[in-house]
Design an enzyme around this catalytic site. Structure first.
Site, PDB file in Angstrom:
ATOM      1  N   GLY A   1      12.443  -3.878  11.926  1.00  0.00           N
ATOM      2  CA  GLY A   1      11.578  -3.073  11.067  1.00  0.00           C
ATOM      3  C   GLY A   1      10.240  -3.710  10.750  1.00  0.00           C
ATOM      4  N   GLN A   2       9.926  -4.832  11.396  1.00  0.00           N
ATOM      5  CA  GLN A   2       8.655  -5.504  11.111  1.00  0.00           C
ATOM      6  C   GLN A   2       7.494  -4.761  11.758  1.00  0.00           C
ATOM      7  OE1 GLN A   2       8.507  -9.669  12.214  1.00  0.00           O
ATOM      8  NE2 GLN A   2       6.514  -9.968  11.198  1.00  0.00           N
TER       9      GLN A   2
ATOM     10  N   ILE B   1       0.824  -1.212   0.000  1.00  0.00           N
ATOM     11  CA  ILE B   1       0.000   0.000   0.000  1.00  0.00           C
ATOM     12  C   ILE B   1       0.862   1.269   0.000  1.00  0.00           C
ATOM     13  CG2 ILE B   1      -0.308   0.254   2.518  1.00  0.00           C
ATOM     14  CD1 ILE B   1      -3.334   0.642   1.907  1.00  0.00           C
TER      15      ILE B   1
ATOM     16  N   HIS C   1       5.627 -12.452   5.787  1.00  0.00           N
ATOM     17  CA  HIS C   1       5.552 -11.962   4.408  1.00  0.00           C
ATOM     18  C   HIS C   1       6.942 -11.597   3.927  1.00  0.00           C
ATOM     19  CE1 HIS C   1       5.214  -8.444   7.036  1.00  0.00           C
ATOM     20  NE2 HIS C   1       5.832  -7.769   6.089  1.00  0.00           N
TER      21      HIS C   1
HETATM   22  P1  5GP Z   1       6.860  -4.979   7.492  1.00  0.00           P
HETATM   23  O1  5GP Z   1       6.007  -5.575   8.570  1.00  0.00           O
HETATM   24  O2  5GP Z   1       7.504  -6.000   6.615  1.00  0.00           O
HETATM   25  O3  5GP Z   1       7.883  -4.004   8.002  1.00  0.00           O
HETATM   26  O4  5GP Z   1       5.947  -4.080   6.578  1.00  0.00           O
HETATM   27  C1  5GP Z   1       4.618  -4.357   6.306  1.00  0.00           C
HETATM   28  C2  5GP Z   1       4.299  -3.778   4.933  1.00  0.00           C
HETATM   29  O5  5GP Z   1       2.921  -3.979   4.704  1.00  0.00           O
HETATM   30  C3  5GP Z   1       4.561  -2.260   4.816  1.00  0.00           C
HETATM   31  O6  5GP Z   1       5.418  -2.033   3.708  1.00  0.00           O
HETATM   32  C4  5GP Z   1       3.164  -1.674   4.600  1.00  0.00           C
HETATM   33  O7  5GP Z   1       3.159  -0.595   3.683  1.00  0.00           O
HETATM   34  C5  5GP Z   1       2.365  -2.856   4.076  1.00  0.00           C
HETATM   35  N1  5GP Z   1       0.962  -2.839   4.467  1.00  0.00           N
HETATM   36  C6  5GP Z   1       0.475  -2.668   5.736  1.00  0.00           C
HETATM   37  N2  5GP Z   1      -0.866  -2.720   5.738  1.00  0.00           N
HETATM   38  C7  5GP Z   1      -1.244  -2.950   4.453  1.00  0.00           C
HETATM   39  C8  5GP Z   1      -2.506  -3.105   3.826  1.00  0.00           C
HETATM   40  O8  5GP Z   1      -3.564  -3.056   4.445  1.00  0.00           O
HETATM   41  N3  5GP Z   1      -2.513  -3.339   2.485  1.00  0.00           N
HETATM   42  C9  5GP Z   1      -1.359  -3.406   1.761  1.00  0.00           C
HETATM   43  N4  5GP Z   1      -1.493  -3.624   0.439  1.00  0.00           N
HETATM   44  N5  5GP Z   1      -0.143  -3.255   2.306  1.00  0.00           N
HETATM   45  C10 5GP Z   1      -0.073  -3.031   3.645  1.00  0.00           C
END
Ligand code: 5GP
Ligand code: ZN
Length: 112
Positions: A98-99, A38, A105
């Protein structure tokens, strides 16, 4: 009680990967889905998200090896389908890593 990792009630990636959010999937199979981040941090920024609620790589067990390697090959296949010349696959692990979303994922990022 053994925690049920199939689905976590308030997890956004459980909701997305089970189709509850009507997210457009670039790819889907029985183990994972792929969709656009997103807040993209690269021209191509896709997320490969497990359908099962494993919170983090740090929680992975030997029995998760097939899922984790499958998701890596899905990243490679999606990158090949999109004819990306080069790309990075990242796994943010733990708050200090950074999670932000605690549902396993992989980020697939490319300048192409
Ligand atoms: P991480 O946990 O790996 O640091 O990041 C989670 C990623 O998920 C972030 O890059 C964030 O922009 C993305 N993200 C979080 N919520 C949503 C959502 O509801 N939809 C989408 N498409 N991406 C999301
Ligand atoms: Zn989840």
């Amino acid at each position: 009680m053994i925690e049920d990792h199939a689905m976590s009630k308030d997890c956004i990636f459980c909701k997305i990967s089970s189709g509850q959010m009507n997210t457009e999937f670039v790819y889907e199979d029985d183990q994972c889905v792929v969709f656009n981040d997103i807040h993209p941090k690269a021209k191509t920024h896709l997320l490969i998200v497990a359908k099962r609620h494993l919170p983090s790589l740090a929680d992975a067990q030997d029995s998760d090896a097939e899922l984790l390697s499958h998701m890596l090959l899905v990243a490679k296949n999606v990158a090949a389908d999109k004819k990306l010349k080069g790309y990075k696959v990242q796994i943010h692990t733990g708050r200090e890593g950074g999670q932000e979303v605690f549902h396993i994922h992989y980020h697939l990022m490319s300048p192409f």
